[in-house]
Write a protein that holds these residues in place. Structure first.
Motif, PDB file in Angstrom:
ATOM      1  N   ILE B  18     -12.619   3.790   2.680  1.00  0.00           N
ATOM      2  CA  ILE B  18     -12.043   3.444   1.477  1.00  0.00           C
ATOM      3  C   ILE B  18     -12.795   3.956   0.168  1.00  0.00           C
ATOM      4  O   ILE B  18     -12.491   4.344  -0.609  1.00  0.00           O
ATOM      5  CB  ILE B  18     -11.809   1.830   1.454  1.00  0.00           C
ATOM      6  CG1 ILE B  18     -10.689   1.396   2.541  1.00  0.00           C
ATOM      7  CG2 ILE B  18     -11.661   1.216   0.106  1.00  0.00           C
ATOM      8  CD1 ILE B  18     -10.668  -0.083   2.314  1.00  0.00           C
ATOM      9  N   LEU B  19     -14.316   3.580   0.493  1.00  0.00           N
ATOM     10  CA  LEU B  19     -15.216   3.895  -0.424  1.00  0.00           C
ATOM     11  C   LEU B  19     -15.264   5.549  -0.780  1.00  0.00           C
ATOM     12  O   LEU B  19     -15.289   5.764  -2.057  1.00  0.00           O
ATOM     13  CB  LEU B  19     -16.543   3.554  -0.252  1.00  0.00           C
ATOM     14  CG  LEU B  19     -17.815   3.557  -1.167  1.00  0.00           C
ATOM     15  CD1 LEU B  19     -17.383   3.161  -2.513  1.00  0.00           C
ATOM     16  CD2 LEU B  19     -19.175   3.050  -0.414  1.00  0.00           C
ATOM     17  N   LYS B  22     -12.171   6.190  -2.682  1.00  0.00           N
ATOM     18  CA  LYS B  22     -12.364   5.618  -4.259  1.00  0.00           C
ATOM     19  C   LYS B  22     -13.065   6.653  -4.835  1.00  0.00           C
ATOM     20  O   LYS B  22     -12.639   7.238  -5.893  1.00  0.00           O
ATOM     21  CB  LYS B  22     -13.000   4.473  -4.085  1.00  0.00           C
ATOM     22  CG  LYS B  22     -13.475   3.921  -5.823  1.00  0.00           C
ATOM     23  CD  LYS B  22     -14.425   2.771  -5.825  1.00  0.00           C
ATOM     24  CE  LYS B  22     -15.119   2.656  -7.152  1.00  0.00           C
ATOM     25  NZ  LYS B  22     -13.996   2.518  -8.450  1.00  0.00           N
ATOM     26  N   THR B  26     -11.060   9.216  -7.426  1.00  0.00           N
ATOM     27  CA  THR B  26     -10.811   8.710  -8.689  1.00  0.00           C
ATOM     28  C   THR B  26     -12.163   9.459  -9.346  1.00  0.00           C
ATOM     29  O   THR B  26     -12.195   9.205 -10.621  1.00  0.00           O
ATOM     30  CB  THR B  26     -11.129   7.169  -8.976  1.00  0.00           C
ATOM     31  OG1 THR B  26     -12.748   7.116  -8.282  1.00  0.00           O
ATOM     32  CG2 THR B  26     -10.311   6.262  -8.215  1.00  0.00           C
ATOM     33  N   CYS B  29     -17.566   5.930  -9.629  1.00  0.00           N
ATOM     34  CA  CYS B  29     -18.263   5.147  -8.617  1.00  0.00           C
ATOM     35  C   CYS B  29     -18.373   3.820  -9.567  1.00  0.00           C
ATOM     36  O   CYS B  29     -19.192   3.011  -9.090  1.00  0.00           O
ATOM     37  CB  CYS B  29     -19.319   5.549  -8.034  1.00  0.00           C
ATOM     38  SG  CYS B  29     -20.715   5.865  -9.528  1.00  0.00           S
ATOM     39  N   ASP B 147     -11.792  -3.336  -9.306  1.00  0.00           N
ATOM     40  CA  ASP B 147     -10.594  -2.721  -8.815  1.00  0.00           C
ATOM     41  C   ASP B 147     -10.194  -2.644  -7.355  1.00  0.00           C
ATOM     42  O   ASP B 147     -11.128  -3.064  -6.713  1.00  0.00           O
ATOM     43  CB  ASP B 147     -10.828  -0.901  -9.482  1.00  0.00           C
ATOM     44  CG  ASP B 147     -11.721  -0.352  -8.509  1.00  0.00           C
ATOM     45  OD1 ASP B 147     -12.911  -0.263  -8.773  1.00  0.00           O
ATOM     46  OD2 ASP B 147     -11.246  -0.106  -7.425  1.00  0.00           O
ATOM     47  N   ASN B 148      -8.972  -2.441  -7.217  1.00  0.00           N
ATOM     48  CA  ASN B 148      -8.550  -2.849  -5.938  1.00  0.00           C
ATOM     49  C   ASN B 148      -9.326  -2.209  -4.687  1.00  0.00           C
ATOM     50  O   ASN B 148      -9.681  -2.638  -3.810  1.00  0.00           O
ATOM     51  CB  ASN B 148      -7.022  -2.229  -5.582  1.00  0.00           C
ATOM     52  CG  ASN B 148      -6.104  -3.298  -6.585  1.00  0.00           C
ATOM     53  OD1 ASN B 148      -6.443  -4.392  -6.526  1.00  0.00           O
ATOM     54  ND2 ASN B 148      -5.217  -2.808  -6.752  1.00  0.00           N
ATOM     55  N   LEU B 149      -9.542  -0.849  -4.842  1.00  0.00           N
ATOM     56  CA  LEU B 149     -10.364  -0.214  -3.749  1.00  0.00           C
ATOM     57  C   LEU B 149     -11.540  -0.763  -3.553  1.00  0.00           C
ATOM     58  O   LEU B 149     -12.126  -0.975  -2.647  1.00  0.00           O
ATOM     59  CB  LEU B 149     -10.434   1.393  -4.140  1.00  0.00           C
ATOM     60  CG  LEU B 149      -9.314   2.319  -3.860  1.00  0.00           C
ATOM     61  CD1 LEU B 149      -9.248   3.658  -4.222  1.00  0.00           C
ATOM     62  CD2 LEU B 149      -8.819   2.246  -2.215  1.00  0.00           C
ATOM     63  N   THR B 150     -12.292  -1.137  -4.639  1.00  0.00           N
ATOM     64  CA  THR B 150     -13.659  -1.586  -4.491  1.00  0.00           C
ATOM     65  C   THR B 150     -13.509  -3.008  -3.729  1.00  0.00           C
ATOM     66  O   THR B 150     -14.182  -3.446  -2.842  1.00  0.00           O
ATOM     67  CB  THR B 150     -14.277  -1.956  -5.881  1.00  0.00           C
ATOM     68  OG1 THR B 150     -14.544  -0.681  -6.520  1.00  0.00           O
ATOM     69  CG2 THR B 150     -15.904  -2.505  -5.830  1.00  0.00           C
ATOM     70  N   TYR B 153     -12.951  -2.450  -0.236  1.00  0.00           N
ATOM     71  CA  TYR B 153     -14.075  -2.102   0.337  1.00  0.00           C
ATOM     72  C   TYR B 153     -15.109  -3.250   0.689  1.00  0.00           C
ATOM     73  O   TYR B 153     -15.512  -3.245   2.008  1.00  0.00           O
ATOM     74  CB  TYR B 153     -14.874  -1.113  -0.472  1.00  0.00           C
ATOM     75  CG  TYR B 153     -16.255  -0.814  -0.267  1.00  0.00           C
ATOM     76  CD1 TYR B 153     -17.313  -1.294  -1.139  1.00  0.00           C
ATOM     77  CD2 TYR B 153     -16.514  -0.163   1.072  1.00  0.00           C
ATOM     78  CE1 TYR B 153     -18.725  -1.151  -0.703  1.00  0.00           C
ATOM     79  CE2 TYR B 153     -17.882   0.084   1.331  1.00  0.00           C
ATOM     80  CZ  TYR B 153     -19.091  -0.431   0.505  1.00  0.00           C
ATOM     81  OH  TYR B 153     -20.291  -0.300   0.936  1.00  0.00           O
TER      82      TYR B 153
END
Lengths: 10, 215
Positions: B18-19, B22, B26, B29, B147-150, B153
């Motif tokens: 996932i990290l 991201k 995107t 970081c 944010d969602n991905l963070t 994660y």
């Protein structure tokens, strides 16, 4: 169990 | 190998994927603590020194290489990649993580299974992994919106050690000479550090709202 068994994990 | 440990390793792998997703998708970081990533790279390097000396299984060796390579790649990306590094929240990521390294090293010198180079480094990596998420949690609280991905994660990263705790309970009851109290105590501390994050993550999921951590 041999000593190694405690280090078989990540 | 039991299902809890397998689920734990897969959850850990998912958090890293996932990290990577991201950062790759995107090219940013933002919201990610470089210090936590550096601590994880140190954890894996200190713990997987036996990669070349003790072969346990293909799975074990492959996963060790994946964890070391991915953590170093993420640190490199956040430090050197000309686009990604511009989005690093340098002024927010100010946790003095060198103290964490020093404290864990001191503790490892005092408390380990056997006073040998590999055992001290192994204990050091276990203690350091327990506190490595602190700079990331502090950064999330400072940066407010996550944010969602963070958020995902951090969630999977917390869940992985929770599965490992189930694994240790399972092994305690099924194996005779099983004593991993250093890992168990550190694993409990590690998972406890995520407790408030899990709470706010659950609230945001229940209310279908943005994940907000109180400053």
């Amino acid at each position: 169990a041999k000593e190694q068994s405690t280090k078989d994990e990540l | 190998m039991n299902i809890f440990r397998f689920l734990g390793d897969m959850t850990h792998l998912i958090s890293i994927l996932i990290l990577l997703l991201k950062i790759y998708a995107t090219k940013s970081c933002s919201g990610i603590s470089l210090k936590t990533q550096e601590l994880y790279a140190l954890v894996f390097l200190a713990r997987y020194l036996d990669l070349f000396t003790d072969f346990i299984s293909v799975y074990n060796s492959v996963m060790k290489v994946v964890f070391i390579a991915s953590s170093l790649a993420i640190v490199w990306c956040m430090r050197r990649h000309r686009v990604v590094r511009r989005s690093y929240d340098k002024e927010l990521d100010t946790f003095r993580h060198y103290f964490l390294v020093a404290a864990c090293l001191a503790l490892a010198l005092l408390v380990q299974e056997k006073f040998t180079f590999l055992e001290v480094l192994w204990a050091f990596s276990i203690y350091l992994e327990a506190v490595a998420i602190l700079p990331q949690l502090v950064l999330l609280q400072r940066s407010g919106n996550v944010d969602n991905l963070t958020g995902q994660y951090v969630f999977f990263l917390g869940a992985y050690r929770a599965f490992y705790i189930l694994n240790w309970i399972y092994r305690y009851f099924t194996e005779t000479h099983f004593s991993r109290w250093i890992s168990c105590v550190s694993g409990l501390v590690q998972t406890a550090l995520y407790a408030d994050f899990f709470y706010y993550y659950f609230i945001s999921w229940k209310n279908n709202s943005k994940l907000q951590l109180p400053a």
